[in-house]
Design a protein around this motif. Structure first.
Motif, PDB file in Angstrom:
ATOM      1  N   ALA A 169      -7.616  19.522  16.367  1.00  0.00           N
ATOM      2  CA  ALA A 169      -6.243  19.717  15.896  1.00  0.00           C
ATOM      3  C   ALA A 169      -5.998  18.778  14.725  1.00  0.00           C
ATOM      4  N   GLU A 170      -5.079  19.174  13.874  1.00  0.00           N
ATOM      5  CA  GLU A 170      -4.773  18.395  12.674  1.00  0.00           C
ATOM      6  C   GLU A 170      -3.279  18.492  12.404  1.00  0.00           C
ATOM      7  N   LYS A 171      -2.684  17.366  12.048  1.00  0.00           N
ATOM      8  CA  LYS A 171      -1.257  17.373  11.737  1.00  0.00           C
ATOM      9  C   LYS A 171      -0.988  18.087  10.417  1.00  0.00           C
ATOM     10  N   GLY A 172       0.152  18.780  10.372  1.00  0.00           N
ATOM     11  CA  GLY A 172       0.619  19.383   9.135  1.00  0.00           C
ATOM     12  C   GLY A 172       1.456  18.381   8.359  1.00  0.00           C
ATOM     13  N   LEU A 173       1.981  18.817   7.216  1.00  0.00           N
ATOM     14  CA  LEU A 173       2.720  17.905   6.341  1.00  0.00           C
ATOM     15  C   LEU A 173       3.961  18.575   5.754  1.00  0.00           C
ATOM     16  N   LEU A 174       5.067  17.867   5.861  1.00  0.00           N
ATOM     17  CA  LEU A 174       6.283  18.193   5.130  1.00  0.00           C
ATOM     18  C   LEU A 174       6.646  16.992   4.272  1.00  0.00           C
ATOM     19  N   VAL A 175       6.776  17.197   2.980  1.00  0.00           N
ATOM     20  CA  VAL A 175       7.299  16.154   2.105  1.00  0.00           C
ATOM     21  C   VAL A 175       8.717  16.545   1.738  1.00  0.00           C
ATOM     22  N   LEU A 176       9.681  15.689   2.110  1.00  0.00           N
ATOM     23  CA  LEU A 176      11.091  16.012   1.944  1.00  0.00           C
ATOM     24  C   LEU A 176      11.717  15.163   0.843  1.00  0.00           C
ATOM     25  N   ASP A 177      12.336  15.819  -0.122  1.00  0.00           N
ATOM     26  CA  ASP A 177      13.147  15.136  -1.126  1.00  0.00           C
ATOM     27  C   ASP A 177      14.587  15.163  -0.646  1.00  0.00           C
ATOM     28  N   CYS A 178      15.140  13.989  -0.390  1.00  0.00           N
ATOM     29  CA  CYS A 178      16.478  13.884   0.202  1.00  0.00           C
ATOM     30  C   CYS A 178      17.438  13.232  -0.789  1.00  0.00           C
ATOM     31  N   ASN A 199      25.895   5.685   2.194  1.00  0.00           N
ATOM     32  CA  ASN A 199      25.796   7.003   2.837  1.00  0.00           C
ATOM     33  C   ASN A 199      24.353   7.312   3.233  1.00  0.00           C
ATOM     34  N   ALA A 200      23.416   6.851   2.412  1.00  0.00           N
ATOM     35  CA  ALA A 200      22.003   7.096   2.712  1.00  0.00           C
ATOM     36  C   ALA A 200      21.529   6.275   3.907  1.00  0.00           C
ATOM     37  N   ILE A 201      22.118   5.098   4.099  1.00  0.00           N
ATOM     38  CA  ILE A 201      21.630   4.199   5.151  1.00  0.00           C
ATOM     39  C   ILE A 201      21.670   4.853   6.518  1.00  0.00           C
ATOM     40  N   GLU A 202      22.744   5.557   6.813  1.00  0.00           N
ATOM     41  CA  GLU A 202      22.878   6.216   8.112  1.00  0.00           C
ATOM     42  C   GLU A 202      21.729   7.201   8.346  1.00  0.00           C
ATOM     43  N   ASP A 203      21.412   7.985   7.320  1.00  0.00           N
ATOM     44  CA  ASP A 203      20.313   8.947   7.460  1.00  0.00           C
ATOM     45  C   ASP A 203      18.958   8.247   7.511  1.00  0.00           C
ATOM     46  N   LEU A 204      18.812   7.171   6.738  1.00  0.00           N
ATOM     47  CA  LEU A 204      17.558   6.424   6.769  1.00  0.00           C
ATOM     48  C   LEU A 204      17.301   5.851   8.163  1.00  0.00           C
ATOM     49  N   GLN A 205      18.346   5.352   8.780  1.00  0.00           N
ATOM     50  CA  GLN A 205      18.211   4.822  10.139  1.00  0.00           C
ATOM     51  C   GLN A 205      17.832   5.928  11.123  1.00  0.00           C
ATOM     52  N   TRP A 206      18.390   7.131  10.914  1.00  0.00           N
ATOM     53  CA  TRP A 206      18.048   8.243  11.803  1.00  0.00           C
ATOM     54  C   TRP A 206      16.572   8.613  11.645  1.00  0.00           C
ATOM     55  N   PHE A 207      16.115   8.733  10.403  1.00  0.00           N
ATOM     56  CA  PHE A 207      14.697   9.057  10.178  1.00  0.00           C
ATOM     57  C   PHE A 207      13.783   8.015  10.814  1.00  0.00           C
ATOM     58  N   ASN A 208      14.216   6.768  10.771  1.00  0.00           N
ATOM     59  CA  ASN A 208      13.380   5.677  11.277  1.00  0.00           C
ATOM     60  C   ASN A 208      13.327   5.619  12.805  1.00  0.00           C
ATOM     61  N   ASN A 256       6.557  23.906  10.878  1.00  0.00           N
ATOM     62  CA  ASN A 256       7.264  23.178   9.827  1.00  0.00           C
ATOM     63  C   ASN A 256       8.726  23.612   9.747  1.00  0.00           C
ATOM     64  N   LYS A 257       8.960  24.895   9.930  1.00  0.00           N
ATOM     65  CA  LYS A 257      10.318  25.425   9.873  1.00  0.00           C
ATOM     66  C   LYS A 257      11.193  24.828  10.975  1.00  0.00           C
ATOM     67  N   GLU A 258      10.652  24.701  12.173  1.00  0.00           N
ATOM     68  CA  GLU A 258      11.409  24.123  13.292  1.00  0.00           C
ATOM     69  C   GLU A 258      11.744  22.658  13.039  1.00  0.00           C
ATOM     70  N   VAL A 259      10.798  21.912  12.505  1.00  0.00           N
ATOM     71  CA  VAL A 259      11.035  20.504  12.210  1.00  0.00           C
ATOM     72  C   VAL A 259      12.116  20.351  11.151  1.00  0.00           C
ATOM     73  N   LEU A 260      12.038  21.147  10.101  1.00  0.00           N
ATOM     74  CA  LEU A 260      13.037  21.074   9.036  1.00  0.00           C
ATOM     75  C   LEU A 260      14.427  21.392   9.572  1.00  0.00           C
ATOM     76  N   GLU A 264      17.722  18.945   9.341  1.00  0.00           N
ATOM     77  CA  GLU A 264      18.955  19.366   8.667  1.00  0.00           C
ATOM     78  C   GLU A 264      20.157  19.280   9.595  1.00  0.00           C
ATOM     79  N   GLU A 265      19.942  19.540  10.870  1.00  0.00           N
ATOM     80  CA  GLU A 265      21.046  19.499  11.833  1.00  0.00           C
ATOM     81  C   GLU A 265      21.487  18.077  12.172  1.00  0.00           C
ATOM     82  N   ASN A 266      20.666  17.092  11.871  1.00  0.00           N
ATOM     83  CA  ASN A 266      20.955  15.722  12.278  1.00  0.00           C
ATOM     84  C   ASN A 266      21.210  14.754  11.126  1.00  0.00           C
ATOM     85  N   THR A 267      21.176  15.239   9.899  1.00  0.00           N
ATOM     86  CA  THR A 267      21.400  14.367   8.749  1.00  0.00           C
ATOM     87  C   THR A 267      22.491  14.933   7.851  1.00  0.00           C
ATOM     88  N   LYS A 268      23.078  14.052   7.029  1.00  0.00           N
ATOM     89  CA  LYS A 268      24.137  14.458   6.110  1.00  0.00           C
ATOM     90  C   LYS A 268      23.632  14.668   4.686  1.00  0.00           C
TER      91      LYS A 268
END
Length: 354
Positions: A169-178, A199-208, A256-260, A264-268
């Protein structure tokens, strides 16, 4: 065909490949070298852009088909090289040179394996070899552009350095420009309550901190890493936007679609994926090719690194000589004995199903 002859020819080809610059999208000269090598075995081939491919002599469309694939492009050498990256040398069984480990050893071993089986009749599978371009850059003119020309593939072996262990198995990749948006203004005025950076800090904390609920048995958890951030041009101006990049390694538990969608549902912030086509990939541990490898003492694991498996829709196995930890490193090398053992093991694993 004697394996010893294949060993010699593979190493000769790898010497020539190392000595020939082949950065992604600049592989025309190494494609020509591969063409000449195949001609030396009287193998009929096709070249599509800088991709060189061939089918076994007694191809039978009623049989299932195996794809053997690896790439002949390289990254650019990093600044820590102490040797000439384009000068192949063998010292203490180490063959040095750019692309020797990633993925010249696997490529030349797979080409040799294909040459071994090329003229054999009554195989249970057809075999296709594809030496492809633009893998390192995930470019548009690599394996993904070739798939329309190839016969239908039932499963694939993708040659990358795995110490000849079975990456099932191998991981896929999504590169996101936010982009987080705010209200621009003068830094000296009353406090700006809509600062893009805050405004970005809140989303950065969520990603982390966010953990995806589903965990892959082989690949573990989806991993998100904030890798770039940029905001503002002047010290006295509150910026209108804060841009950041997130590297997401997707497991076979999600598309990838499910992850995206979850992101999107959890960030601003505004989120844009650079590509949706680099999906995770896998092959069942019960697949005959995997069982053949296990029977020869090979172990299975999940790979965190991306390869051309990402563009395949069929089951695929990542397998090859060399060590992934040497890839893209200074003074890259592969052990000569790794190539010889790689050819022998590829042949034995395939003989287990052919």
């Amino acid at each position: 065909m004697k394996n010893k002859n294949l060993h010699t020819k593979a190493i000769e080809l790898l010497f020539n490949l190392i000595a020939t610059q082949s950065f992604s999208s600049e592989e025309d000269k190494t494609a020509a070298l591969i063409e000449q090598w195949l001609k030396g075995f009287d193998i009929l081939f096709t070249r599509t852009n800088n991709n060189v491919w061939a089918i076994n002599k007694y191809f039978d469309s009623s049989k299932p088909t195996i794809l053997l694939n690896s790439h002949h492009d390289t990254v650019k050498p990093n600044g820590d090289y102490t040797r000439d990256p384009f000068k192949p040398e063998i010292i203490n069984n180490k063959l040095y040179g750019l692309g020797s480990n990633d993925a010249g050893g696997a490529l030349t071993s797979l080409l040799s394996t294909f040459a071994h089986f090329y003229e054999k009749e009554d195989l249970a599978y057809n075999i296709v070899i594809a030496a492809t371009a633009e893998e390192e850059s995930s470019g548009q003119m690599g394996l993904n552009s070739l798939l329309i020309d190839l016969p239908e593939i039932d499963f694939a072996i993708v040659g990358e350095p795995t110490l000849m262990q079975l990456a099932i198995a191998e991981k896929g990749l999504l590169v996101l420009d936010c982009r987080s948006i705010g209200t621009p203004g003068h830094a000296a005025h009353i406090k700006n309550e809509n600062n893009a950076i805050f405004n970005a800090i809140e989303d950065l904390q969520w990603f982390n901190s966010f953990e995806f609920p589903k965990t892959s048995e082989v690949l573990g958890k989806v991993k998100m890493t904030i890798s770039q951030i940029n905001a503002g041009k002047q010290h006295n101006v509150v910026p209108e936007a804060c841009d950041f990049v997130v590297d997401v390694r997707v497991t076979d538990a999600y598309t990838n679609k499910e992850v995206l969608k979850i992101i999107e549902e959890n960030t601003k912030c505004k989120v844009k994926a650079r590509s949706m086509r680099l999906n995770s990939s896998s092959i069942s541990i019960d697949h005959p090719i995997v069982q053949s490898g296990i029977g020869l003492g090979r172990t299975t694991y999940g790979s965190p690194t991306l390869s051309d498996q990402a563009v395949l829709s069929c089951p695929s196995l990542k397998l090859g000589p060399g060590d992934s930890t040497r890839s893209h490193s200074a003074d890259e090398f592969i052990y000569v004995d790794e190539i010889k053992r790689g050819i022998d093991l590829y042949i034995k694993i395939l003989e287990g199903i052919l």
